[in-house]
Design an enzyme around this catalytic site. Structure first.
Site, PDB file in Angstrom:
ATOM      1  CG  ASP A   1      -1.514   1.257   1.143  1.00 53.30           C
ATOM      2  OD1 ASP A   1      -2.280   1.577   0.540  1.00 53.30           O
ATOM      3  OD2 ASP A   1      -1.183   1.975   2.275  1.00 53.30           O
TER       4      ASP A   1
ATOM      5  CD  GLU B   1      -2.212   2.312  -3.313  1.00 54.84           C
ATOM      6  OE1 GLU B   1      -3.665   2.612  -3.241  1.00 54.84           O
ATOM      7  OE2 GLU B   1      -1.827   2.358  -2.324  1.00 54.84           O
TER       8      GLU B   1
END
Length: 796
Positions: free
Chosen positions: A443, A498
């Site tokens: 993330d 990401e």
């Protein structure tokens, strides 16, 4: 043994021994000067984050724990050389083909030259100085870890030393807290008496206490006991959850969590029964959140997800499940992104063994299990998180403003610090080793790679945006190290990053000079769809859609999605609700007449998902429930929030109504949701059968703004999209590469999928040698309005 305090640019070296033995500390190496791509060109490598003159590094606040090996290393500062008393005669054994308990496992290969990136992308030659410096810093870290830790394999086993470790004679608890002046282990087992188990500190700031077994041989800390570490710090006396805790819970009526000593009896431990699946050629990922996966307004459990949701995912045709919010987070509404306890699975959904059972069942079904891992930032909670753990703000994080993310209200790791590297690398390995996850979606990688964290920055693709002073080289080196670790020790594991910036080399192998991810999460496409939804149908541009879907870097694989959890959070809404809005409340039942809004929404919902999967990347992702057009949005239970500026943000009275998944809607054969779910299932199975996402052959033959047509080949399939809202085309010529008889293999207008059934599936389409749209052959089709049809060569 040598130990290091690393500046943001891997500089000042402090010599010392392992934090686990009692040999005398050694001398301090000289500070070197380096060229810093993120600051002044000639600065001391021990400079502070801000570039100001560094203060003396105090033993209490800046000293690191050191590099654990049992052998003493002596440093000759004049020569800057190290001689080692090692069983191998002073040589570090290569990590390739490590003998692990008699079973040979793949090891971590040595660094390569890092030069192939210039062949892949010649434009990178203009930034060779930066990229070579970056690769040099990576190689330096690998060399230091190899020399003084025995390699990444050993370095990433921090959980075997820190936290609670059980032996035949008792339990040892260790914690790195250099800023603490005094420490004691407290908990249920000693009636929270701070004088019962006082810890001792070594010169590296590692606190330790050994608790011998009870007289009857039982462990001194019973399984399930609450535990904390009490420390006297410069900020006062505080009780904290151990940083390496494996389980933590929130007691009813209490706000802070408690650490739990988790060591169940053997008969209660889950034993994995099923092998981990091999990595599939193409990834079809079902993004999920265990807590909100129930149809009821409750927090769901690992056991229910295992029994109810996993079979659904398998039936739909996905081959991987990505699970969010695994790492413990005290604030449920953070969606799992404000992590408080990095080694502990969320206790809201069950025990660690419940999670292991879930993963084992997924493997039995042939599903990969990917974890949404958060190493980009941490919760700013002081009582139950890492923030101010030892009373200082610079232990795990950058000090001052650089260590605070103003938009996320969270703390930012100092990736140039030796002990932070140990903690995070060990954390990644822990989830793969202990829980048998099959990989990660990392993330917030964009936030990690730049000192501006991607905030208020519009990336245009200019390479100066990627390789300049705003680049956080320490963070990128960490990402290279963690990919090295994962792919070296777990060669079937998958890593997805990401990144919204489009960082070049992101998915190029590390030995070639890249960052080493397997896939980039292609985030721009979902944003483009939201932008398009705000326009009239007449203003949709076929070329704009195709460009966005195909705008990715050569040789760098992408996971694409039309919508993930992000697009459905409160303040936004699902694609289905964008398209159909309030009509979904009254006109989704099959026994009621449809409306033009519903007909349009269902047709476009299917087309959008198929064109995204067909053109967008080498992997596909869908957030749970969106396969059948889940209505509305996601809103976690929350109360009113009063901001420091006096502004009031209204909550939802802690309601779970919008924090669940209405799977019953997609299963109901009397609702129109069922057709959208069946189409998504057919789309996944089509990819499984033809493997078009990973085919090297892709050719876009038509993007017609007048006809509103998009036609392309992917693999052995021909995709025909008619986005026109009213016009259908008879005998529409479609270019193709291969000769033969074509048949329909997927039709979005099929009545099974909630369509009008305008395509004859028994029809055969014979190619002719008539060149069309720069294709050597072609065939004619009927292309109804707002319909997508996929054709394949018919087998004899």
């Amino acid at each position: 043994m040598i130990r290091e305090t690393l500046s943001p640019h891997l500089g000042k070296i402090f010599a010392g021994k392992s934090p686990y033995d009692s040999k005398p500390i050694l001398t301090v190496a000289e500070t070197e000067k380096i060229l810093v791509p993120g600051g002044n060109s000639d600065v001391s490598s021990s400079s502070t984050d801000s570039g100001e003159t560094p203060e003396a590094i105090s033993e209490d606040s800046q000293e690191v724990a050191g590099l654990p090996m049992e052998e003493e290393h002596k440093i000759d500062n004049a020569q800057n050389t190290v001689s080692s008393k090692l069983p191998s005669g002073g040589k570090v054994v290569a990590e390739q083909d490590v003998d692990d308990g008699g079973a040979k496992r793949k090891g971590i290969p040595p660094p390569g030259t890092g030069q192939r990136i210039y062949e892949i992308d010649p434009l990178l030659k203009n930034h060779r100085e930066h990229l070579d410096y970056r690769y040099g810093q990576y190689k330096k870290m690998r060399e230091l870890i190899d020399k003084y830790e025995g390699g990444l394999d050993s370095f990433s086993r921090g959980y075997e030393k820190f936290g609670f470790t059980r032996s035949a004679t008792g339990i040892t608890y260790r914690e790195w807290a250099p800023g603490a002046k005094w420490a004691a282990l407290i908990g249920d087992f000693n009636n929270w008496n701070p004088n019962a188990d006082v810890m001792t500190r070594n010169e590296f700031g590692v606190w330790e206490v050994f608790l011998p077994n009870n007289a009857d041989g039982s462990p001194p800390i019973p399984h399930g006991s609450r535990v904390k570490i009490r420390m006297d710090t410069s900020s006062g006396v505080k009780d904290s959850i151990p940083a390496w805790i494996k389980f933590s819970v929130q007691a009813p009526g209490e706000i802070p969590y408690n650490g739990i000593y988790y060591d169940p009896p053997e008969e209660e431990k889950h034993v994995f029964q099923h092998p981990q699946p091999k990595r599939p050629r193409s990834l079809r990922i079902y993004e999920s959140h265990v807590g909100m996966s129930s149809t009821e307004p409750v927090i769901n459990t690992y056991a229910n997800f295992r029994d109810e949701v996993l079979p659904r995912i398998k039936k739909l045709g996905y081959n991987a499940v990505q699970i969010m919010a695994i790492q413990e987070h005290s604030y449920y509404a953070s969606f799992g992104y404000h992590v408080t306890n990095f080694f502990a699975p969320s206790s809201r959904c069950g025990t660690p063994d419940d999670l292991k059972s879930l993963i084992d069942r997924a493997h039995e079904l042939g599903l990969l299990v990917l974890m949404d891992i958060v190493h980009s930032h941490a919760s700013n909670n002081v009582l139950d998180g890492l923030n101010m753990f030892d009373g200082t703000d610079g232990q795990y994080f950058h000090s001052g403003s650089r260590g605070y993310h103003w938009m996320w209200d969270s703390r930012l790791f100092n990736y140039g610090h030796w002990e932070v590297l140990r903690f995070l690398l060990s954390n990644a390995r822990w989830w793969l080793e202990e829980y048998k996850f099959d990989g990660f979606r990392f993330d917030g990688v964009t936030s990690m790679m730049y000192t501006h964290h991607g905030l208020q920055v519009a990336f245009t693709g200019n390479y100066n945006e990627y390789f300049g002073y705003a680049t956080d080289v320490d963070a990128i080196v960490y990402l290279m190290l963690v990919n090295d670790l994962i792919h070296g020790l777990f060669p079937e594991a998958v890593t997805i990053g990401e990144d919204v910036s489009g960082m070049p080399t992101f998915c190029i192998p590390i030995q070639d000079g890249g960052v080493g991810f397997d896939y980039r999460l292609h985030m721009a496409i979902a944003d483009k769809w939201i932008e398009i939804f705000k326009r009239r149908d007449e203003d949709w541009e076929m070329g704009d859609i195709v460009h966005t879907l195909t705008n990715r870097r050569w040789l760098e694989k992408c996971v694409v999605y039309a919508e993930s959890h992000d697009q459905a959070l409160v303040g936004d809404k699902t694609i289905a609700f964008w398209l159909m809005d309030k009509d979904m409340y009254d006109f989704m039942a099959l026994d009621k007449p449809s409306t033009p809004v519903i007909d349009r929404g269902i047709a476009l919902h299917k087309m959008i998902r198929l064109v995204t999967m067909g053109l967008g990347g080498e992997g596909y992702l869908n957030f749970m429930g969106n396969e059948f057009g889940h209505p509305e949005w996601i809103d976690f239970p929350r109360g009113d929030q009063h901001l420091p500026n006096g502004k009031l943000i209204l909550g939802n009275n802690y309601s779970f109504d919008k924090c669940r998944r209405r799977f019953d809607l997609g299963d109901a054969n009397y609702l129109r949701y069922r057709g959208m779910q069946e189409f998504d299932r057919a789309m996944q199975h089509l990819e499984e059968a033809y493997g078009f996402m990973t085919s090297e052959h892709q050719y876009i033959s038509r993007k017609d703004e007048g006809d509103r047509m998009i036609i392309f080949e992917r693999g052995d399939l021909v995709f025909v999209f008619n986005f026109h809202w009213t016009k259908s085309y008879s005998d529409y010529r479609v270019g193709c590469l291969k000769p033969g008889k074509y048949k329909v293999v997927l039709d979005s207008d099929d009545k099974l999928f909630g369509g009008f059934g305008r395509i004859d599936h028994t029809a055969e389409y014979f190619s002719s040698e008539y060149q069309h749209d720069n294709r050597p052959r072609s065939f004619r089709v009927y292309a109804p309005s707002r319909t997508a049809v996929v054709y394949a060569l018919a087998e004899d």
